[in-house]
Design a protein around this motif. Sequence first.
Motif, PDB file in Angstrom:
ATOM      1  N   ASN A  34      56.396 -39.214 -40.568  1.00 52.08           N
ATOM      2  CA  ASN A  34      56.977 -38.708 -41.799  1.00 52.08           C
ATOM      3  C   ASN A  34      58.411 -39.236 -41.949  1.00 52.08           C
ATOM      4  O   ASN A  34      59.278 -38.900 -41.137  1.00 52.08           O
ATOM      5  CB  ASN A  34      56.977 -37.183 -41.788  1.00 52.08           C
ATOM      6  CG  ASN A  34      57.441 -36.583 -43.094  1.00 52.08           C
ATOM      7  OD1 ASN A  34      57.834 -37.289 -44.015  1.00 52.08           O
ATOM      8  ND2 ASN A  34      57.398 -35.279 -43.173  1.00 52.08           N
ATOM      9  N   PRO A  35      58.705 -40.019 -42.974  1.00 56.57           N
ATOM     10  CA  PRO A  35      60.044 -40.580 -43.145  1.00 56.57           C
ATOM     11  C   PRO A  35      61.042 -39.586 -43.750  1.00 56.57           C
ATOM     12  O   PRO A  35      62.231 -39.844 -43.772  1.00 56.57           O
ATOM     13  CB  PRO A  35      59.811 -41.734 -44.117  1.00 56.57           C
ATOM     14  CG  PRO A  35      58.666 -41.272 -44.947  1.00 56.57           C
ATOM     15  CD  PRO A  35      57.776 -40.508 -43.996  1.00 56.57           C
ATOM     16  N   LYS A  36      60.555 -38.459 -44.212  1.00 56.23           N
ATOM     17  CA  LYS A  36      61.420 -37.542 -44.959  1.00 56.23           C
ATOM     18  C   LYS A  36      62.603 -37.038 -44.134  1.00 56.23           C
ATOM     19  O   LYS A  36      63.718 -36.949 -44.653  1.00 56.23           O
ATOM     20  CB  LYS A  36      60.608 -36.371 -45.485  1.00 56.23           C
ATOM     21  CG  LYS A  36      61.383 -35.516 -46.446  1.00 56.23           C
ATOM     22  CD  LYS A  36      60.489 -34.506 -47.110  1.00 56.23           C
ATOM     23  CE  LYS A  36      61.278 -33.696 -48.098  1.00 56.23           C
ATOM     24  NZ  LYS A  36      60.446 -32.699 -48.742  1.00 56.23           N
ATOM     25  N   GLU A  37      62.390 -36.697 -42.872  1.00 56.88           N
ATOM     26  CA  GLU A  37      63.478 -36.173 -42.050  1.00 56.88           C
ATOM     27  C   GLU A  37      64.625 -37.176 -41.926  1.00 56.88           C
ATOM     28  O   GLU A  37      65.791 -36.809 -42.006  1.00 56.88           O
ATOM     29  CB  GLU A  37      62.971 -35.765 -40.671  1.00 56.88           C
ATOM     30  CG  GLU A  37      62.011 -34.589 -40.701  1.00 56.88           C
ATOM     31  CD  GLU A  37      62.613 -33.339 -41.333  1.00 56.88           C
ATOM     32  OE1 GLU A  37      63.787 -33.036 -41.066  1.00 56.88           O
ATOM     33  OE2 GLU A  37      61.893 -32.684 -42.104  1.00 56.88           O
ATOM     34  N   LEU A  38      64.280 -38.446 -41.725  1.00 54.66           N
ATOM     35  CA  LEU A  38      65.310 -39.482 -41.632  1.00 54.66           C
ATOM     36  C   LEU A  38      66.044 -39.651 -42.960  1.00 54.66           C
ATOM     37  O   LEU A  38      67.266 -39.803 -42.997  1.00 54.66           O
ATOM     38  CB  LEU A  38      64.682 -40.813 -41.217  1.00 54.66           C
ATOM     39  CG  LEU A  38      64.041 -40.863 -39.844  1.00 54.66           C
ATOM     40  CD1 LEU A  38      63.261 -42.146 -39.666  1.00 54.66           C
ATOM     41  CD2 LEU A  38      65.102 -40.720 -38.770  1.00 54.66           C
ATOM     42  N   LEU A  39      65.290 -39.622 -44.045  1.00 57.09           N
ATOM     43  CA  LEU A  39      65.897 -39.802 -45.361  1.00 57.09           C
ATOM     44  C   LEU A  39      66.755 -38.611 -45.759  1.00 57.09           C
ATOM     45  O   LEU A  39      67.761 -38.774 -46.456  1.00 57.09           O
ATOM     46  CB  LEU A  39      64.818 -40.039 -46.413  1.00 57.09           C
ATOM     47  CG  LEU A  39      64.102 -41.383 -46.295  1.00 57.09           C
ATOM     48  CD1 LEU A  39      62.944 -41.456 -47.267  1.00 57.09           C
ATOM     49  CD2 LEU A  39      65.074 -42.519 -46.545  1.00 57.09           C
ATOM     50  N   LEU A  40      66.385 -37.420 -45.337  1.00 55.33           N
ATOM     51  CA  LEU A  40      67.202 -36.246 -45.647  1.00 55.33           C
ATOM     52  C   LEU A  40      68.608 -36.401 -45.082  1.00 55.33           C
ATOM     53  O   LEU A  40      69.589 -36.033 -45.736  1.00 55.33           O
ATOM     54  CB  LEU A  40      66.549 -34.973 -45.103  1.00 55.33           C
ATOM     55  CG  LEU A  40      65.467 -34.366 -45.965  1.00 55.33           C
ATOM     56  CD1 LEU A  40      64.806 -33.195 -45.252  1.00 55.33           C
ATOM     57  CD2 LEU A  40      66.000 -33.915 -47.304  1.00 55.33           C
ATOM     58  N   GLU A  41      68.700 -36.938 -43.879  1.00 54.88           N
ATOM     59  CA  GLU A  41      70.020 -37.144 -43.273  1.00 54.88           C
ATOM     60  C   GLU A  41      70.850 -38.138 -44.085  1.00 54.88           C
ATOM     61  O   GLU A  41      72.061 -38.010 -44.169  1.00 54.88           O
ATOM     62  CB  GLU A  41      69.881 -37.605 -41.822  1.00 54.88           C
ATOM     63  CG  GLU A  41      69.251 -36.565 -40.922  1.00 54.88           C
ATOM     64  CD  GLU A  41      69.950 -35.209 -40.977  1.00 54.88           C
ATOM     65  OE1 GLU A  41      71.205 -35.172 -40.920  1.00 54.88           O
ATOM     66  OE2 GLU A  41      69.248 -34.188 -41.087  1.00 54.88           O
ATOM     67  N   GLU A  42      70.211 -39.122 -44.684  1.00 52.84           N
ATOM     68  CA  GLU A  42      70.913 -40.094 -45.524  1.00 52.84           C
ATOM     69  C   GLU A  42      71.294 -39.481 -46.868  1.00 52.84           C
ATOM     70  O   GLU A  42      72.298 -39.851 -47.458  1.00 52.84           O
ATOM     71  CB  GLU A  42      70.045 -41.323 -45.766  1.00 52.84           C
ATOM     72  CG  GLU A  42      69.838 -42.179 -44.545  1.00 52.84           C
ATOM     73  CD  GLU A  42      68.990 -43.399 -44.845  1.00 52.84           C
ATOM     74  OE1 GLU A  42      68.953 -43.843 -46.012  1.00 52.84           O
ATOM     75  OE2 GLU A  42      68.350 -43.900 -43.895  1.00 52.84           O
TER      76      GLU A  42
ATOM     77  N   MET B 130      61.793 -48.889 -37.715  1.00 50.35           N
ATOM     78  CA  MET B 130      60.576 -48.922 -38.487  1.00 50.35           C
ATOM     79  C   MET B 130      59.704 -47.740 -38.096  1.00 50.35           C
ATOM     80  O   MET B 130      59.607 -47.379 -36.931  1.00 50.35           O
ATOM     81  CB  MET B 130      59.850 -50.234 -38.239  1.00 50.35           C
ATOM     82  CG  MET B 130      58.543 -50.360 -38.931  1.00 50.35           C
ATOM     83  SD  MET B 130      58.622 -51.784 -40.008  1.00 50.35           S
ATOM     84  CE  MET B 130      57.279 -51.488 -41.056  1.00 50.35           C
ATOM     85  N   LEU B 131      59.075 -47.164 -39.058  1.00 47.85           N
ATOM     86  CA  LEU B 131      58.198 -46.027 -38.826  1.00 47.85           C
ATOM     87  C   LEU B 131      56.825 -46.491 -38.375  1.00 47.85           C
ATOM     88  O   LEU B 131      56.332 -47.523 -38.804  1.00 47.85           O
ATOM     89  CB  LEU B 131      58.036 -45.203 -40.102  1.00 47.85           C
ATOM     90  CG  LEU B 131      59.278 -44.485 -40.597  1.00 47.85           C
ATOM     91  CD1 LEU B 131      59.019 -43.896 -41.966  1.00 47.85           C
ATOM     92  CD2 LEU B 131      59.698 -43.403 -39.634  1.00 47.85           C
ATOM     93  N   GLN B 132      56.237 -45.707 -37.520  1.00 50.14           N
ATOM     94  CA  GLN B 132      54.873 -45.963 -37.085  1.00 50.14           C
ATOM     95  C   GLN B 132      53.915 -45.316 -38.081  1.00 50.14           C
ATOM     96  O   GLN B 132      54.298 -44.412 -38.828  1.00 50.14           O
ATOM     97  CB  GLN B 132      54.640 -45.390 -35.691  1.00 50.14           C
ATOM     98  CG  GLN B 132      55.529 -45.992 -34.616  1.00 50.14           C
ATOM     99  CD  GLN B 132      55.313 -47.481 -34.453  1.00 50.14           C
ATOM    100  OE1 GLN B 132      54.191 -47.962 -34.472  1.00 50.14           O
ATOM    101  NE2 GLN B 132      56.406 -48.224 -34.311  1.00 50.14           N
ATOM    102  N   LYS B 133      52.693 -45.756 -38.085  1.00 49.70           N
ATOM    103  CA  LYS B 133      51.689 -45.210 -38.984  1.00 49.70           C
ATOM    104  C   LYS B 133      51.549 -43.709 -38.738  1.00 49.70           C
ATOM    105  O   LYS B 133      51.422 -43.266 -37.598  1.00 49.70           O
ATOM    106  CB  LYS B 133      50.349 -45.900 -38.763  1.00 49.70           C
ATOM    107  CG  LYS B 133      49.281 -45.470 -39.740  1.00 49.70           C
ATOM    108  CD  LYS B 133      48.016 -46.263 -39.570  1.00 49.70           C
ATOM    109  CE  LYS B 133      47.002 -45.849 -40.611  1.00 49.70           C
ATOM    110  NZ  LYS B 133      45.798 -46.658 -40.547  1.00 49.70           N
ATOM    111  N   GLY B 134      51.607 -42.928 -39.801  1.00 46.33           N
ATOM    112  CA  GLY B 134      51.461 -41.482 -39.705  1.00 46.33           C
ATOM    113  C   GLY B 134      52.762 -40.723 -39.531  1.00 46.33           C
ATOM    114  O   GLY B 134      52.769 -39.506 -39.579  1.00 46.33           O
TER     115      GLY B 134
END
Length: 72
Positions: A7-15, A1-5
Amino acid sequence: MLQKGENPKELLLEECKPKCLHWKEKLERCEKQLETIVKINPTKSCVYAFRDYATCTEACTQPIIHNNLVIE
């Protein structure tokens, strides 16, 4: 789970990168050919192949991010 603030983009790019293999391979072919072509015509580049790959990965990540935004 991401903490407030965070950026989820780096994790999603790998997917999303495996979903864009066609464009990644096209970019790699272009870069390999460019090594010899640039000696003859230095104005050539792989910008369009890179754009296609970047567009594919962005098109994968952006809807996931947008659809999971939480308004507090």
